[in-house]
Design a protein around this motif. Sequence first.
Motif, PDB file in Angstrom:
ATOM      1  N   MET A 118     -42.648   8.318   8.409  1.00 34.78           N
ATOM      2  CA  MET A 118     -41.876   9.560   8.477  1.00 34.78           C
ATOM      3  C   MET A 118     -40.482   9.315   9.060  1.00 34.78           C
ATOM      4  N   LYS A 119     -39.486   9.930   8.405  1.00 37.56           N
ATOM      5  CA  LYS A 119     -38.108   9.915   8.897  1.00 37.56           C
ATOM      6  C   LYS A 119     -37.556  11.338   8.810  1.00 37.56           C
ATOM      7  N   PHE A 120     -36.978  11.823   9.920  1.00 37.93           N
ATOM      8  CA  PHE A 120     -36.403  13.171   9.968  1.00 37.93           C
ATOM      9  C   PHE A 120     -34.901  13.104  10.141  1.00 37.93           C
ATOM     10  N   GLN A 121     -34.237  14.119   9.669  1.00 31.00           N
ATOM     11  CA  GLN A 121     -32.814  14.335   9.936  1.00 31.00           C
ATOM     12  C   GLN A 121     -32.632  15.757  10.464  1.00 31.00           C
ATOM     13  N   ASN A 122     -31.911  15.848  11.578  1.00 32.19           N
ATOM     14  CA  ASN A 122     -31.545  17.145  12.168  1.00 32.19           C
ATOM     15  C   ASN A 122     -32.754  17.894  12.727  1.00 32.19           C
ATOM     16  N   SER A 123     -33.727  17.186  13.291  1.00 31.34           N
ATOM     17  CA  SER A 123     -34.869  17.855  13.928  1.00 31.34           C
ATOM     18  C   SER A 123     -35.347  17.022  15.110  1.00 31.34           C
ATOM     19  N   SER A 124     -34.773  17.272  16.275  1.00 28.71           N
ATOM     20  CA  SER A 124     -35.154  16.525  17.473  1.00 28.71           C
ATOM     21  C   SER A 124     -36.621  16.783  17.838  1.00 28.71           C
ATOM     22  N   GLU A 125     -37.107  18.003  17.580  1.00 29.75           N
ATOM     23  CA  GLU A 125     -38.510  18.319  17.873  1.00 29.75           C
ATOM     24  C   GLU A 125     -39.443  17.391  17.092  1.00 29.75           C
ATOM     25  N   ASN A 126     -39.205  17.276  15.792  1.00 37.33           N
ATOM     26  CA  ASN A 126     -40.097  16.473  14.958  1.00 37.33           C
ATOM     27  C   ASN A 126     -39.892  14.979  15.146  1.00 37.33           C
ATOM     28  N   GLU A 127     -38.658  14.577  15.457  1.00 37.31           N
ATOM     29  CA  GLU A 127     -38.435  13.159  15.754  1.00 37.31           C
ATOM     30  C   GLU A 127     -39.261  12.743  16.969  1.00 37.31           C
ATOM     31  N   ALA A 128     -39.246  13.583  18.009  1.00 30.87           N
ATOM     32  CA  ALA A 128     -40.033  13.291  19.211  1.00 30.87           C
ATOM     33  C   ALA A 128     -41.534  13.378  18.917  1.00 30.87           C
ATOM     34  N   PHE A 129     -41.913  14.358  18.114  1.00 32.35           N
ATOM     35  CA  PHE A 129     -43.321  14.576  17.776  1.00 32.35           C
ATOM     36  C   PHE A 129     -43.899  13.370  17.048  1.00 32.35           C
ATOM     37  N   PHE A 130     -43.198  12.894  16.034  1.00 33.82           N
ATOM     38  CA  PHE A 130     -43.729  11.787  15.243  1.00 33.82           C
ATOM     39  C   PHE A 130     -43.592  10.452  15.951  1.00 33.82           C
ATOM     40  N   SER A 131     -42.571  10.294  16.772  1.00 39.09           N
ATOM     41  CA  SER A 131     -42.468   9.044  17.539  1.00 39.09           C
ATOM     42  C   SER A 131     -43.637   8.929  18.503  1.00 39.09           C
ATOM     43  N   PHE A 132     -44.047  10.061  19.087  1.00 35.26           N
ATOM     44  CA  PHE A 132     -45.208  10.061  19.983  1.00 35.26           C
ATOM     45  C   PHE A 132     -46.469   9.688  19.221  1.00 35.26           C
ATOM     46  N   GLN A 133     -46.656  10.282  18.052  1.00 36.77           N
ATOM     47  CA  GLN A 133     -47.858   9.985  17.257  1.00 36.77           C
ATOM     48  C   GLN A 133     -47.890   8.521  16.830  1.00 36.77           C
ATOM     49  N   LYS A 134     -46.729   8.003  16.413  1.00 36.55           N
ATOM     50  CA  LYS A 134     -46.671   6.599  15.986  1.00 36.55           C
ATOM     51  C   LYS A 134     -47.036   5.662  17.132  1.00 36.55           C
ATOM     52  N   GLU A 135     -46.397   5.885  18.294  1.00 37.68           N
ATOM     53  CA  GLU A 135     -46.605   4.990  19.427  1.00 37.68           C
ATOM     54  C   GLU A 135     -48.030   5.071  19.956  1.00 37.68           C
ATOM     55  N   MET A 136     -48.548   6.296  20.077  1.00 32.09           N
ATOM     56  CA  MET A 136     -49.904   6.453  20.584  1.00 32.09           C
ATOM     57  C   MET A 136     -50.920   5.870  19.598  1.00 32.09           C
ATOM     58  N   GLY A 137     -50.660   6.013  18.318  1.00 31.65           N
ATOM     59  CA  GLY A 137     -51.548   5.441  17.308  1.00 31.65           C
ATOM     60  C   GLY A 137     -51.650   3.930  17.446  1.00 31.65           C
ATOM     61  N   LYS A 138     -50.504   3.273  17.614  1.00 29.64           N
ATOM     62  CA  LYS A 138     -50.492   1.814  17.763  1.00 29.64           C
ATOM     63  C   LYS A 138     -51.234   1.378  19.022  1.00 29.64           C
ATOM     64  N   ARG A 139     -50.942   2.065  20.112  1.00 31.66           N
ATOM     65  CA  ARG A 139     -51.532   1.666  21.391  1.00 31.66           C
ATOM     66  C   ARG A 139     -53.045   1.882  21.407  1.00 31.66           C
ATOM     67  N   TYR A 140     -53.506   2.950  20.794  1.00 24.91           N
ATOM     68  CA  TYR A 140     -54.948   3.190  20.772  1.00 24.91           C
ATOM     69  C   TYR A 140     -55.666   2.225  19.833  1.00 24.91           C
ATOM     70  N   VAL A 141     -54.982   1.757  18.783  1.00 19.94           N
ATOM     71  CA  VAL A 141     -55.571   0.711  17.927  1.00 19.94           C
ATOM     72  C   VAL A 141     -55.769  -0.557  18.748  1.00 19.94           C
ATOM     73  N   ASP A 142     -54.754  -0.929  19.545  1.00 15.99           N
ATOM     74  CA  ASP A 142     -54.860  -2.118  20.400  1.00 15.99           C
ATOM     75  C   ASP A 142     -55.976  -1.957  21.425  1.00 15.99           C
ATOM     76  N   LEU A 143     -56.056  -0.768  22.015  1.00 13.29           N
ATOM     77  CA  LEU A 143     -57.083  -0.517  23.024  1.00 13.29           C
ATOM     78  C   LEU A 143     -58.477  -0.606  22.417  1.00 13.29           C
TER      79      LEU A 143
END
Length: 483
Positions: A118-143
């Motif tokens: 996912m890539k957003f333009q002009n939506s700080s809410e969704n940029e933060a939302f999806f960056s959180f999902q991406k990062e948490m997804g990776k970390r929980y896979v490692d865990l």
Amino acid sequence: MKVFFLAFSIMLSGFGSIAQVKKTNNPATSQAGFLIKGKINGISHVELYLAHYFGSTQQVIKDTARADGQGNFVFQGKEDLPKGLYLISFSKNKYLDVIIGNTNFSFETDTLDPINHMKFQNSSENEAFFSFQKEMGKRYVDLRKLELERKDPSQISNIRNEITQYQQAWFEKNKQLFVSKLVRATFEPEIPPFKKKILNAKDSTAFYQYQFSYYKKHFFDNVDLNDDRFIRTPFLQKKLEKYFEDLVAQQPDSIIKDADILLTKIKNRDVRRYVIYKISSTYETSNIVGTDAAFAHMGEKYYVGEPALWDTTTIRQMRDRIKVLKPLLIGKRIPELFLTDTSGKRLTTASIPGEYTLVYFYDPDCSHCKEETPKLMAQANYFKSKKISVLATSIARNKEQWTSFIKEYKMESIYNGIDIHPNAKTGKEEYYTDFLHTFDIYSTPIIYVLDKNKRIIGKKIPTDKIQDFITFYENRQKELGIK
């Protein structure tokens, strides 16, 4: 089941407006209309829907679009979109969650991995939302990988600490955004350590009581109960349901107390209306005996008592509903029935002997009554052993049907009555009882269970659950020391 009247539902006139667009004339705080451009690689010439959540069980469609051959589409409208969590449905059982704050933005992703691509333009809410999902997804896979491989516990602990640190940093960075509130609402309250050592069973009981009390008291800490955007997410409804199902004793006094405490915290008009509605509707239709007293309380205090929140039709209907329910609450003496028995004599509720009385309301023409009446009569020996009298009341005023029904289902051993009364002077038949408004008979059959003083101890008990209910009631009386 023969249904004569649809039970009152408080989802009536005006309530749906909570889910609708809030308009404003202030250009500094709002831009009318919306324009959302999207591209999802992997779809072609399909219909897409833009809808916001309304609690966890409903979605309200605000716009539709059709993708072109390359997966491009546009949602556009002249009216404001209410802020909250939305979903974009792009194929059967496939959708994206997006946050609507700013209503002019674009995004691109694909069907293979919608979140990570996912890539957003002009939506700080969704940029933060999806960056959180991406990062948490990776970390929980490692865990999860470390846990499955049974690696050194210190490595697992390190990953957990890194996750916590990332979350704390993310919350601090995005604390001004709604997405921060949204994610925080998914977190359970953290319970501080118990200060006392657990040395015996008494200490253990105190420990569990401490955990429960703290958890319940702080259950809503992570939800902003005065932000109406939460109505348009699944989280507020889920929190309410979990709280009242798991943490509140299902007894009228407890439900009323906890509902009142919760509502003292809610000042926002729309959230207040929503929470009042959810609690009221839960206990209007609950199958737990006696909880309709909580519904009556909610209706009196928060509908009739707060008329500015509701339209006049809703208030009038609620007032009428309470008028029916209050005389029928557990512990009330049942309104007197004046009937005529099969010999033409007067038959009243008060004249029925026994430690218990079952009042069985039925209609001879009701198919469900024809299924349930044999089940009732099959318990004759049990009724005799418990000194239970049965008063079978036909709500239909047709003597031939009534007497035929009694004969067919061998009901001669119980008390049978019908609301037909010959006038001694005119010879005409008169009717005394409004079954719908006096006994809340909107379907048949319905059973009320009375004690020896003709007070209601149970109502709308299924025929095959009568014995279970009597056992429960008697055990409860013993626990309370009541003979």
